[in-house]
Design an enzyme around this catalytic site. Structure first.
Site, mmCIF file in Angstrom:
data_model
loop_
_atom_site.group_PDB
_atom_site.id
_atom_site.type_symbol
_atom_site.label_atom_id
_atom_site.label_comp_id
_atom_site.label_asym_id
_atom_site.label_seq_id
_atom_site.Cartn_x
_atom_site.Cartn_y
_atom_site.Cartn_z
ATOM 1 N N LYS A 1 1.188 -1.322 0.029
ATOM 2 C CA LYS A 1 0.226 0.225 0.252
ATOM 3 C C LYS A 1 0.847 0.678 0.165
ATOM 4 O O LYS A 1 0.424 2.097 -0.831
ATOM 5 C CB LYS A 1 -1.234 -0.142 1.012
ATOM 6 N N ASP B 1 -1.706 -2.242 -9.725
ATOM 7 C CA ASP B 1 -2.875 -1.500 -9.648
ATOM 8 C C ASP B 1 -3.510 -0.446 -9.877
ATOM 9 O O ASP B 1 -3.395 0.771 -9.515
ATOM 10 C CB ASP B 1 -3.659 -2.543 -8.453
ATOM 11 N N ARG C 1 -15.409 -3.308 -5.138
ATOM 12 C CA ARG C 1 -14.497 -4.180 -5.355
ATOM 13 C C ARG C 1 -14.100 -5.105 -6.079
ATOM 14 O O ARG C 1 -14.890 -5.697 -6.520
ATOM 15 C CB ARG C 1 -13.359 -4.653 -3.426
ATOM 16 N N ARG D 1 -4.837 -4.586 -13.096
ATOM 17 C CA ARG D 1 -3.400 -5.065 -12.585
ATOM 18 C C ARG D 1 -2.900 -5.559 -14.067
ATOM 19 O O ARG D 1 -3.065 -6.264 -14.502
ATOM 20 C CB ARG D 1 -3.544 -6.842 -12.330
ATOM 21 N N ASN E 1 1.882 -4.254 -6.316
ATOM 22 C CA ASN E 1 2.085 -5.755 -5.367
ATOM 23 C C ASN E 1 3.340 -6.172 -6.199
ATOM 24 O O ASN E 1 3.484 -6.194 -6.958
ATOM 25 C CB ASN E 1 0.934 -6.241 -5.954
ATOM 26 N N ARG F 1 -9.847 -5.748 -13.082
ATOM 27 C CA ARG F 1 -10.908 -6.775 -11.988
ATOM 28 C C ARG F 1 -12.398 -5.857 -11.712
ATOM 29 O O ARG F 1 -11.976 -4.661 -11.279
ATOM 30 C CB ARG F 1 -9.879 -6.928 -10.869
ATOM 31 N N LYS G 1 -9.251 1.808 4.004
ATOM 32 C CA LYS G 1 -8.618 0.382 3.714
ATOM 33 C C LYS G 1 -7.347 -0.444 4.491
ATOM 34 O O LYS G 1 -6.375 0.969 5.181
ATOM 35 C CB LYS G 1 -7.855 -0.223 2.506
ATOM 36 N N GLU H 1 -2.036 1.075 -5.751
ATOM 37 C CA GLU H 1 -1.069 0.494 -4.917
ATOM 38 C C GLU H 1 0.097 -0.470 -5.932
ATOM 39 O O GLU H 1 -0.117 -0.476 -7.409
ATOM 40 C CB GLU H 1 -2.189 -1.223 -4.255
#
Length: 314
Positions: free
Chosen positions: A125, A273, A233, A210, A283, A225, A160, A281
């Site tokens: 994050k 993301d 979400r 992604r 990852n 997504r 979050k 984000e």
């Protein structure tokens, strides 16, 4: 080449979509030997190298059982040609302890990917702070008053936890501020825990993309997504629908700005993301979506990854 995968238990893999499985399958196809363990199997003792009790496995090519275990043996990590750290979050104290053990293994000659120090230095994050010009307005804080001020400015926000994955613990609060106080208390545990707050990006209806970056180079397709029904979400774990699509110009711009920088620091594989044009984000622990992109587009993501891994180890 003998590769050790440090991941979740093999019995928990959903092989029709699991990215680590797709890496293993491509590695075995090329003749590489496979072993696997979980972080709990790592050990260090004074006077000895870091070792792990590993399972030497062969993929069967069947749905079930999808692997055969040939042996269970304790081996030093430096005896492998590559050690792939693929453990899913949470990015908690135990994860950090595992990176310290892996960093000691590096000092003993192990080749660990992604590099342990880089994993610690880029929590998923918070890593976006370095690349703030590509993000939506974002606040990181423990202070409930700061959250309320951020909400008053931006009206519609997402809150979050910093250690979640798969959409866990994500809340959306609209202009009316309904339940904002209760949500903040739940997430930050009355000031004991830092949280992230971001301005809501309405393009989430088109998907949380992604973008995979391997060896500093972007895979030419993202996996959008897309939230389903009333869900905010898009995460696949939260029921989102994955739709592969070519990268946009902004997607490429973000990937080209971040990918080479993080690759130079030892992050061979990252997942960006992006919602709309905004980075949300980065990852680094166990980026996924290899199989979904490959199945929908024909672009062989696992092959691109193993190509990069082989080049890294030359």
């Amino acid at each position: 080449m003998h590769i050790l995968f440090i991941a979740d238990p093999l019995e928990q893999f959903k092989i029709y979509k699991d990215t680590t499985f797709s890496m293993m399958r491509e590695a075995q196809r090329r003749g590489h030997k496979l072993s696997a363990c979980v972080p709990q199997d790592l050990n260090w003792q004074r006077g000895r190298p870091v070792t792990a009790k590993v399972r030497e496995v062969v993929l069967t090519g069947e749905q079930q059982p999808w692997f055969r275990e040939d042996a269970v043996i304790e081996r030093p990590l430096h005896a492998f040609d590559a050690v792939l750290m693929r453990k899913d979050p949470p990015f908690d104290a135990e994860y950090i302890y595992a990176t310290h053990l892996l960093e000691q293994a590096e000092r003993e000659g192990a080749r660990v990917i992604n590099r342990p120090r880089a994993l610690r230095d880029h929590p998923e994050k918070l890593a976006i702070m370095e690349f703030a010009e590509y993000t939506t307005p974002t606040l990181v804080t423990r202070d409930p008053d700061a959250v309320r001020a951020f909400h008053a400015e931006h009206q519609e926000i997402i809150l979050k936890p910093l250690d979640g994955m798969g959409g866990m613990g994500i809340f959306r609060v609209g202009p009316d501020g309904l339940n904002l106080g209760s949500i903040v208390e739940t997430l930050n545990r009355h000031g004991a825990q830092t949280i992230m707050v971001q301005r809501f990006v309405p393009e989430i209806t088109q998907g949380d993309k992604r973008i995979l970056v391997i060896g500093g180079q972007a895979v030419p397709y993202s996996l959008a997504r897309i939230p389903q029904g009333s869900e905010v979400r898009g995460n696949l774990a939260a029921g989102g629908k994955g739709v592969a699509q070519p990268l946009t110009e902004q997607d490429r711009r973000i990937a080209e700005a971040i990918g080479p920088v993080l690759n130079e620091r030892g992050l061979l594989l990252i997942g960006l993301d992006v919602i709309g044009n905004s980075l949300t984000e980065i990852n680094v622990t166990s980026p996924t979506c290899f199989q979904e992109i490959t199945d929908q587009t024909g672009f062989d993501v696992p092959a691109m990854f193993i190509d990069a891994l082989e080049a890294e180890l030359r």
